[in-house]
Motif scaffolding. Sequence first.
Motif, PDB file in Angstrom:
ATOM      1  N   ARG A  62     -15.359   3.607 -17.594  1.00  0.00           N
ATOM      2  CA  ARG A  62     -14.890   2.320 -17.066  1.00  0.00           C
ATOM      3  C   ARG A  62     -13.930   1.645 -18.049  1.00  0.00           C
ATOM      4  O   ARG A  62     -14.062   1.780 -19.272  1.00  0.00           O
ATOM      5  N   VAL A  63     -12.968   0.885 -17.537  1.00  0.00           N
ATOM      6  CA  VAL A  63     -12.096   0.036 -18.356  1.00  0.00           C
ATOM      7  C   VAL A  63     -12.936  -1.130 -18.883  1.00  0.00           C
ATOM      8  O   VAL A  63     -13.553  -1.858 -18.109  1.00  0.00           O
ATOM      9  N   GLN A  64     -12.971  -1.253 -20.202  1.00  0.00           N
ATOM     10  CA  GLN A  64     -13.809  -2.298 -20.814  1.00  0.00           C
ATOM     11  C   GLN A  64     -13.048  -3.590 -21.088  1.00  0.00           C
ATOM     12  O   GLN A  64     -13.643  -4.668 -21.166  1.00  0.00           O
ATOM     13  N   VAL A  65     -11.744  -3.480 -21.255  1.00  0.00           N
ATOM     14  CA  VAL A  65     -10.933  -4.663 -21.569  1.00  0.00           C
ATOM     15  C   VAL A  65      -9.709  -4.682 -20.670  1.00  0.00           C
ATOM     16  O   VAL A  65      -9.003  -3.670 -20.546  1.00  0.00           O
ATOM     17  N   LYS A  66      -9.472  -5.828 -20.048  1.00  0.00           N
ATOM     18  CA  LYS A  66      -8.261  -6.024 -19.257  1.00  0.00           C
ATOM     19  C   LYS A  66      -7.376  -7.046 -19.983  1.00  0.00           C
ATOM     20  O   LYS A  66      -7.850  -8.123 -20.358  1.00  0.00           O
ATOM     21  N   VAL A  67      -6.117  -6.672 -20.171  1.00  0.00           N
ATOM     22  CA  VAL A  67      -5.204  -7.499 -20.949  1.00  0.00           C
ATOM     23  C   VAL A  67      -5.102  -8.907 -20.376  1.00  0.00           C
ATOM     24  O   VAL A  67      -5.114  -9.902 -21.117  1.00  0.00           O
ATOM     25  N   GLU A  68      -5.011  -9.022 -19.065  1.00  0.00           N
ATOM     26  CA  GLU A  68      -4.886 -10.348 -18.453  1.00  0.00           C
ATOM     27  C   GLU A  68      -6.096 -11.229 -18.789  1.00  0.00           C
ATOM     28  O   GLU A  68      -5.956 -12.417 -19.070  1.00  0.00           O
ATOM     29  N   ASP A  69      -7.287 -10.604 -18.769  1.00  0.00           N
ATOM     30  CA  ASP A  69      -8.489 -11.373 -19.099  1.00  0.00           C
ATOM     31  C   ASP A  69      -8.493 -11.771 -20.576  1.00  0.00           C
ATOM     32  O   ASP A  69      -8.918 -12.886 -20.940  1.00  0.00           O
ATOM     33  N   ALA A  70      -8.038 -10.845 -21.442  1.00  0.00           N
ATOM     34  CA  ALA A  70      -7.996 -11.139 -22.881  1.00  0.00           C
ATOM     35  C   ALA A  70      -7.036 -12.286 -23.178  1.00  0.00           C
ATOM     36  O   ALA A  70      -7.335 -13.182 -23.976  1.00  0.00           O
ATOM     37  N   VAL A  71      -5.860 -12.239 -22.535  1.00  0.00           N
ATOM     38  CA  VAL A  71      -4.888 -13.318 -22.724  1.00  0.00           C
ATOM     39  C   VAL A  71      -5.452 -14.641 -22.204  1.00  0.00           C
ATOM     40  O   VAL A  71      -5.259 -15.710 -22.806  1.00  0.00           O
TER      41      VAL A  71
END
Length: 243
Positions: free
Chosen positions: A58-67
């Motif tokens: 699974r993808v653990q980090v999404k850039v949009e969410d991090a930003v």
Amino acid sequence: MTKLNQILAVEKGVKADVQRKVTDVYHTVQKAPLLSGISRTYQPIDDEGEQLPPESTRVQVKVEDAVKDAADALTRLFDVTATKDVANCSAKADVVVDGRVLLEGVPVTYLLFLEKQLVDLRTLISKLPTLDPSETWTRDENTDTWRTEPVKTTRTKKVPRNHVLAEATEHHPAQVQVFTEDVVVGYWTKIAFSGAVPQRRVNELLDRLTKLQDAVKYAREEANSVEVADRRIGDALFGYLLG
């Protein structure tokens, strides 16, 4: 309503918390594996073939969410700083010493500057050269300095003298001893001058400076007690940036 000194009290903590969160976001989005996911399934050619289980990551980090997380943290900092800076524009107080207004309507930012400068000034004044207390000093109007009372001393000169030990006789010369004697030949009159100041003057300056420092501190506290309106700057900035 919130007061300026309350904003100042939390500002440092907010800055530290935001710096930590933004730094965490920066390091997180640099880790490529956390942003990567995969899904694999296996289908044999015929029904008798070997069956293999599916594989997935699974993808653990999404850039949009991090930003978005960084933006949420920075929004708090932007709002606190804006609230403080806008309030500083109107935060003012008088500097009052012994009931007398020395400075009127001084901005809190200048009061902070003045407070630091007065600390340095105290160091200077406390180290001022003072007159030798073992002397009696009076003001000399001609030189605009301090002077001592005249002290008169003698100047001596060694003068050779002869002392006859035995008078001359028909058969022996006189026996004479030569020695020197200190003879006063003049007088010195000494007056010392000094550009230093009496200790009482230093004490007077330090007493006045203490009153002034206290007055500036009181003024700063008064200015920092001004009520402030919370500013919402972050939402507008990140609403545009991330919209």
